[in-house]
Design a protein around this motif. Structure first.
Motif, mmCIF file in Angstrom:
data_model
loop_
_atom_site.group_PDB
_atom_site.id
_atom_site.type_symbol
_atom_site.label_atom_id
_atom_site.label_comp_id
_atom_site.label_asym_id
_atom_site.label_seq_id
_atom_site.Cartn_x
_atom_site.Cartn_y
_atom_site.Cartn_z
ATOM 1 N N GLY A 40 -24.370 -45.460 37.887
ATOM 2 C CA GLY A 40 -23.680 -45.565 39.064
ATOM 3 C C GLY A 40 -22.726 -46.525 38.725
ATOM 4 N N VAL A 41 -21.937 -46.639 40.098
ATOM 5 C CA VAL A 41 -20.486 -47.465 39.954
ATOM 6 C C VAL A 41 -20.838 -48.979 39.558
ATOM 7 C CG1 VAL A 41 -19.254 -45.726 41.154
ATOM 8 C CG2 VAL A 41 -20.638 -47.654 42.431
ATOM 9 N N ASN A 42 -22.095 -49.351 39.840
ATOM 10 C CA ASN A 42 -22.346 -50.756 39.592
ATOM 11 C C ASN A 42 -23.205 -50.833 38.419
ATOM 12 O OD1 ASN A 42 -20.932 -51.629 41.758
ATOM 13 N ND2 ASN A 42 -22.393 -51.214 42.943
ATOM 14 N N GLY A 43 -23.356 -49.605 37.363
ATOM 15 C CA GLY A 43 -24.140 -50.060 36.256
ATOM 16 C C GLY A 43 -25.511 -49.635 36.485
ATOM 17 N N GLU A 44 -25.856 -49.235 37.552
ATOM 18 C CA GLU A 44 -27.335 -49.058 38.123
ATOM 19 C C GLU A 44 -27.896 -47.596 37.454
ATOM 20 O OE1 GLU A 44 -25.242 -47.295 41.474
ATOM 21 O OE2 GLU A 44 -24.868 -49.014 40.342
ATOM 22 N N ARG A 45 -29.062 -47.216 37.268
ATOM 23 C CA ARG A 45 -29.327 -46.217 36.628
ATOM 24 C C ARG A 45 -30.431 -45.730 37.385
ATOM 25 N NH1 ARG A 45 -30.991 -46.395 30.606
ATOM 26 N NH2 ARG A 45 -31.923 -45.033 31.384
ATOM 27 N N TYR A 46 -30.508 -44.415 37.569
ATOM 28 C CA TYR A 46 -31.540 -43.661 38.223
ATOM 29 C C TYR A 46 -31.571 -42.129 38.008
ATOM 30 C CZ TYR A 46 -27.498 -42.732 41.346
ATOM 31 O OH TYR A 46 -26.104 -42.118 41.753
ATOM 32 N N PRO A 47 -32.785 -41.379 37.912
ATOM 33 C CA PRO A 47 -32.851 -40.177 37.402
ATOM 34 C C PRO A 47 -32.381 -39.186 38.900
ATOM 35 C CG PRO A 47 -34.960 -40.868 38.111
ATOM 36 C CD PRO A 47 -34.065 -42.005 38.222
ATOM 37 N N CYS A 48 -31.990 -37.791 38.720
ATOM 38 C CA CYS A 48 -31.854 -37.056 39.551
ATOM 39 C C CYS A 48 -32.269 -35.560 38.946
ATOM 40 C CB CYS A 48 -30.186 -37.174 39.879
ATOM 41 S SG CYS A 48 -29.723 -36.050 40.971
ATOM 42 N N LYS A 49 -33.013 -34.818 39.850
ATOM 43 C CA LYS A 49 -33.489 -33.570 39.489
ATOM 44 C C LYS A 49 -32.166 -32.635 39.529
ATOM 45 C CE LYS A 49 -37.719 -34.157 39.691
ATOM 46 N NZ LYS A 49 -38.538 -34.502 38.242
ATOM 47 N N PRO A 50 -32.282 -31.768 38.521
ATOM 48 C CA PRO A 50 -31.095 -30.822 38.234
ATOM 49 C C PRO A 50 -30.534 -30.145 39.443
ATOM 50 C CG PRO A 50 -33.026 -30.607 36.627
ATOM 51 C CD PRO A 50 -33.547 -31.498 37.820
ATOM 52 N N ASP A 51 -31.334 -29.501 40.239
ATOM 53 C CA ASP A 51 -30.686 -28.646 41.450
ATOM 54 C C ASP A 51 -29.917 -29.669 42.396
ATOM 55 O OD1 ASP A 51 -33.227 -30.133 42.006
ATOM 56 O OD2 ASP A 51 -33.659 -28.516 43.688
ATOM 57 N N ILE A 52 -30.452 -30.957 42.534
ATOM 58 C CA ILE A 52 -29.664 -31.829 43.530
ATOM 59 C C ILE A 52 -28.552 -32.302 42.615
ATOM 60 C CG2 ILE A 52 -29.662 -34.049 44.648
ATOM 61 C CD1 ILE A 52 -31.582 -31.860 45.818
ATOM 62 N N PHE A 53 -28.683 -32.706 41.349
ATOM 63 C CA PHE A 53 -27.305 -33.082 40.497
ATOM 64 C C PHE A 53 -26.232 -31.913 40.717
ATOM 65 C CE2 PHE A 53 -24.715 -33.410 36.830
ATOM 66 C CZ PHE A 53 -24.549 -34.559 36.920
ATOM 67 N N GLU A 54 -26.452 -30.582 40.521
ATOM 68 C CA GLU A 54 -25.690 -29.582 40.706
ATOM 69 C C GLU A 54 -24.993 -29.055 41.810
ATOM 70 O OE1 GLU A 54 -27.768 -26.144 38.667
ATOM 71 O OE2 GLU A 54 -27.891 -27.476 36.886
ATOM 72 N N LYS A 55 -25.555 -29.764 43.035
ATOM 73 C CA LYS A 55 -24.995 -29.502 44.508
ATOM 74 C C LYS A 55 -24.316 -30.701 44.857
ATOM 75 C CE LYS A 55 -29.117 -26.910 46.375
ATOM 76 N NZ LYS A 55 -30.421 -27.125 47.075
ATOM 77 N N THR A 56 -24.375 -31.884 43.940
ATOM 78 C CA THR A 56 -23.908 -32.917 44.314
ATOM 79 C C THR A 56 -22.525 -33.367 43.372
ATOM 80 O OG1 THR A 56 -25.969 -33.892 45.061
ATOM 81 C CG2 THR A 56 -23.957 -35.609 44.932
ATOM 82 N N TYR A 57 -22.859 -32.950 42.168
ATOM 83 C CA TYR A 57 -21.568 -33.530 41.094
ATOM 84 C C TYR A 57 -21.106 -32.150 40.657
ATOM 85 C CZ TYR A 57 -24.020 -37.978 41.804
ATOM 86 O OH TYR A 57 -24.380 -39.219 42.175
#
Length: 61
Positions: A40-57
């Motif tokens: 993320g923008v502050n260097g934080e890391r987190y996982p994201c499921k592929p279906d959500i990622f493709e809808k969001t990014y």
């Protein structure tokens, strides 16, 4: 009630090919094979499921 839109923020991400436990701001989260690992923008890391990622990014050229 007002409506809001996410600001266009560029993030870094990669799709993992191994299972991982990631330390996040909310505690340790599990990432499965195929999940995206987002920094993320502050260097934080987190996982994201592929279906959500493709809808969001979308890919930035």
């Amino acid at each position: 009630m007002a409506k809001y839109r996410k600001k266009p923020v560029v993030i870094e991400a990669y799709q993992t090919n191994v299972e991982l436990d990631i330390e996040t701001l909310e505690g340790v989260l599990h990432a499965s094979v195929g999940d995206y690992i987002i920094t993320g923008v502050n260097g934080e890391r987190y996982p994201c499921k592929p279906d959500i990622f493709e809808k969001t990014y979308e890919l930035v050229n």
